[in-house]
Write a protein that holds these residues in place. Structure first.
Motif, PDB file in Angstrom:
ATOM      1  N   THR A  46      -2.330   3.203  -1.331  1.00  8.06           N
ATOM      2  CA  THR A  46      -1.501   2.296  -2.110  1.00  8.06           C
ATOM      3  C   THR A  46      -2.364   1.116  -2.551  1.00  8.06           C
ATOM      4  O   THR A  46      -3.493   0.949  -2.086  1.00  8.06           O
ATOM      5  CB  THR A  46      -0.324   1.764  -1.275  1.00  8.06           C
ATOM      6  OG1 THR A  46      -0.852   1.027  -0.156  1.00  8.06           O
ATOM      7  CG2 THR A  46       0.553   2.904  -0.764  1.00  8.06           C
ATOM      8  N   VAL A  47      -1.805   0.283  -3.412  1.00  5.42           N
ATOM      9  CA  VAL A  47      -2.542  -0.902  -3.846  1.00  5.42           C
ATOM     10  C   VAL A  47      -2.838  -1.814  -2.659  1.00  5.42           C
ATOM     11  O   VAL A  47      -3.981  -2.249  -2.455  1.00  5.42           O
ATOM     12  CB  VAL A  47      -1.754  -1.662  -4.929  1.00  5.42           C
ATOM     13  CG1 VAL A  47      -2.378  -3.034  -5.199  1.00  5.42           C
ATOM     14  CG2 VAL A  47      -1.716  -0.846  -6.217  1.00  5.42           C
ATOM     15  N   VAL A  48      -1.825  -2.099  -1.855  1.00  4.07           N
ATOM     16  CA  VAL A  48      -2.043  -2.979  -0.705  1.00  4.07           C
ATOM     17  C   VAL A  48      -2.988  -2.324   0.290  1.00  4.07           C
ATOM     18  O   VAL A  48      -3.837  -3.001   0.892  1.00  4.07           O
ATOM     19  CB  VAL A  48      -0.713  -3.370  -0.050  1.00  4.07           C
ATOM     20  CG1 VAL A  48      -0.955  -4.178   1.222  1.00  4.07           C
ATOM     21  CG2 VAL A  48       0.137  -4.182  -1.023  1.00  4.07           C
ATOM     22  N   GLY A  49      -2.881  -1.017   0.462  1.00  3.04           N
ATOM     23  CA  GLY A  49      -3.836  -0.320   1.321  1.00  3.04           C
ATOM     24  C   GLY A  49      -5.253  -0.498   0.832  1.00  3.04           C
ATOM     25  O   GLY A  49      -6.189  -0.698   1.615  1.00  3.04           O
ATOM     26  N   GLY A  50      -5.446  -0.445  -0.489  1.00  2.00           N
ATOM     27  CA  GLY A  50      -6.773  -0.683  -1.066  1.00  2.00           C
ATOM     28  C   GLY A  50      -7.245  -2.101  -0.869  1.00  2.00           C
ATOM     29  O   GLY A  50      -8.424  -2.349  -0.570  1.00  2.00           O
ATOM     30  N   TYR A  51      -6.333  -3.060  -1.013  1.00  2.00           N
ATOM     31  CA  TYR A  51      -6.706  -4.459  -0.788  1.00  2.00           C
ATOM     32  C   TYR A  51      -7.144  -4.686   0.658  1.00  2.00           C
ATOM     33  O   TYR A  51      -8.143  -5.376   0.925  1.00  2.00           O
ATOM     34  CB  TYR A  51      -5.520  -5.363  -1.098  1.00  2.00           C
ATOM     35  CG  TYR A  51      -5.256  -5.598  -2.577  1.00  2.00           C
ATOM     36  CD1 TYR A  51      -6.255  -5.462  -3.531  1.00  2.00           C
ATOM     37  CD2 TYR A  51      -3.983  -5.983  -3.012  1.00  2.00           C
ATOM     38  CE1 TYR A  51      -6.006  -5.682  -4.872  1.00  2.00           C
ATOM     39  CE2 TYR A  51      -3.727  -6.224  -4.353  1.00  2.00           C
ATOM     40  CZ  TYR A  51      -4.733  -6.067  -5.273  1.00  2.00           C
ATOM     41  OH  TYR A  51      -4.480  -6.310  -6.601  1.00  2.00           O
ATOM     42  N   LEU A  52      -6.404  -4.122   1.591  1.00  2.00           N
ATOM     43  CA  LEU A  52      -6.755  -4.298   3.001  1.00  2.00           C
ATOM     44  C   LEU A  52      -8.110  -3.669   3.310  1.00  2.00           C
ATOM     45  O   LEU A  52      -8.922  -4.230   4.051  1.00  2.00           O
ATOM     46  CB  LEU A  52      -5.663  -3.703   3.890  1.00  2.00           C
ATOM     47  CG  LEU A  52      -4.313  -4.429   3.861  1.00  2.00           C
ATOM     48  CD1 LEU A  52      -3.245  -3.601   4.579  1.00  2.00           C
ATOM     49  CD2 LEU A  52      -4.427  -5.811   4.499  1.00  2.00           C
TER      50      LEU A  52
END
Length: 499
Positions: A46-52
């Motif tokens: 996910t986008v947030v998974g990528g950010y993390l």
């Protein structure tokens, strides 16, 4: 240690669905905040998974604020935007000073009045952190991206794949650029060029959409280009922002970004007719699928796709399966009342149902039948293709046997991305001739491994892939192909306004 604020407000909003379903409210959103946000998205595609993941690579502290997402649907009520934004800003203000902001937005969020939700969020966040803090925004490939987005955000990166299997990777790219800006290693400049055109949902697995993606990837390989995205836009909205666009992020040289955008835009305009798709009704698709040499054939119920904002209770495709006595399974019909009746009756019981069909012509008439209750579940799955690793909750569900078709009926409205909701109910899609799912494109990634073929049925409804048939009275009436005479000006002519 660099501190990166992570937040998001994600919605794909159809202005055409407001009269059908009523506006989307704040209660329709799933909200994660603080440590719950990290727990929900860590190690997911996910986008947030990528950010993390990017924060971990850069040894930066990912500071979670608030993330709110609702299933695509009707445009938002104005108070929904106010409530959610107030909660996001409150959380963000409490974490203290940050060095970078990483936002998960859609790009096609809109209020019922046509205002861009994404711009409302960007303006508010920029006002909160000031001009010196880099803001990166990762947007959906179907974002309707206006010029002001690039004026506010330092970095604008969109998905390149449809199905969106690259969400985490694109978010990591956006974060990498923002971190490089913070460290003084890059001076990102984002430029957006919109075209006066609309395209229907177009998979990047083949055809013109695949070619456009490859052109964006080739641009990213150029020296000085940090990111390039062809935004297909979301054609099921009639707002000033609704259009195809190209967004390019370069290191310092705005003229380079403009040249890349123009090159890709000219190609898109020259090949615009290649994005049109033939539509076939369920009554045509089902018998053709039954004559296929090998099974299963997976049929996307394209018009009633909750992923485009549809009610998810359409019965046109289900009725076609029943009319042809197809040995089929179907996921899912959104009908909380039918689920409640099945739960009350219990597994093994027969229960009369009037399945689906709660939204007039957009849904078709209910299917009235005596159904056998075969299983009841909590409807909770973990996605395995798009958004891999992220939980998805369909609410309480029941597997009903209606004629020759096993139907999963759900309490919550959601697109079907992969076989997990079928498997949860003891349904092995490989053992059926036809598998029908509420999706128009994303199912291709999740069902590719089990399908002999993947096709789409276009039932009546306000979200048809025949985008010229929608009742456009606003800005998009002037877009190609709604207005076949629309022109895209050449560089040496004044730019025509995208009204």
């Amino acid at each position: 240690m660099t501190r990166a604020l992570i937040a998001g407000l994600v919605h794909e909003s159809s202005t055409f669905m407001v009269e059908v379903m009523g506006p989307t409210t704040a209660d329709d959103f799933t909200v994660h905040a603080g440590s719950d946000l990290v727990a929900a998205f860590a190690d997911t595609n996910t986008v947030v998974g990528g950010y993390l993941a990017a924060c971990a690579r850069h040894r930066a502290a990912g500071v979670p604020a608030l993330h709110a997402r609702a299933e695509p649907g009707a445009a938002l009520a104005q108070d929904a935007v106010s409530v959610l934004l107030e909660r996001l800003l409150d959380r963000a203000s409490r974490v203290g000073a940050v060095d970078v902001v990483l936002l998960d937005l859609h790009g096609a969020g809109a209020t019922a009045a046509g205002e861009s939700v994404d711009l409302v969020v960007l303006r508010a966040v920029r006002a909160m952190v000031g001009t010196g803090v880099p803001i990166a925004a990762t947007l959906d490939l179907h974002g309707n991206v206006g010029d002001e987005v690039a004026a506010i955000a330092d970095v604008v990166v969109g998905y390149q794949e449809y199905p969106h299997t690259d969400m985490a990777a694109r978010a990591e790219r956006a974060a990498d650029i923002a971190f490089a800006q913070r460290a003084g290693r890059a001076r990102p400049v984002t430029a957006v060029l919109r075209l006066p055109m609309l395209i229907p949902p177009s998979t990047t697995a083949s055809g013109a959409a695949a070619d456009a993606r490859d052109l964006a990837r080739a641009a990213e390989a150029e020296s000085g280009v940090l990111a390039c995205t062809v935004f297909h836009g979301f054609p099921y909205a009639d707002t000033p922002q609704t259009a195809v666009s190209v967004a390019t992020v370069v290191d310092g040289d705005r003229a380079h970004a403009d040249r890349v955008n123009r090159r890709l835009a000219d190609w898109l305009w020259a090949h615009r007719a290649d994005f049109t798709v033939p539509t076939r009704a369920p009554e045509e698709v089902v018998p053709a699928a039954l004559s296929a040499p090998t099974f299963p054939v997976v049929i996307g119920d394209g018009t009633d796709n909750p992923g485009c904002g549809a009610p998810g209770d359409g019965t046109y495709l289900l009725r076609a399966l029943l009319d042809h006595d197809a040995r089929a399974c179907f996921a899912t019909i959104h009908d909380p009342a039918a689920v409640s009746a099945a739960i009350a009756a219990g597994v093994g019981a027969r229960v009369p149902v009037a399945l689906g069909g709660r939204h007039g012509w957009a849904s078709g008439p209910p299917v009235e039948a005596e159904a056998l209750v075969r299983s009841i579940t909590d409807g909770r799955v973990v996605q395995q293709a798009m958004r891999r690793g992220k939980a998805l909750d369909f609410g309480r569900c029941a597997r009903l046997r209606v004629g020759t078709v096993d139907v999963v009926v759900a309490t919550r409205r959601s697109q079907v991305f992969d076989p997990e909701i079928l498997l949860l109910h003891g349904i092995d899609p490989a053992r059926y001739d036809l598998v029908a799912v509420k999706s128009v494109t994303h199912f291709r990634a999740g069902f590719a491994a089990v399908a002999a073929d993947l096709v789409v049925a276009d039932a009546p409804g306000p979200l048809s892939r025949d985008i010229t048939a929608l009742p456009r009275t606003g800005p998009t009436a002037a877009r190609w192909p709604v207005d076949p005479g629309t022109r895209f000006p050449t560089p040496n002519r004044p730019r025509e306004s995208l009204r």
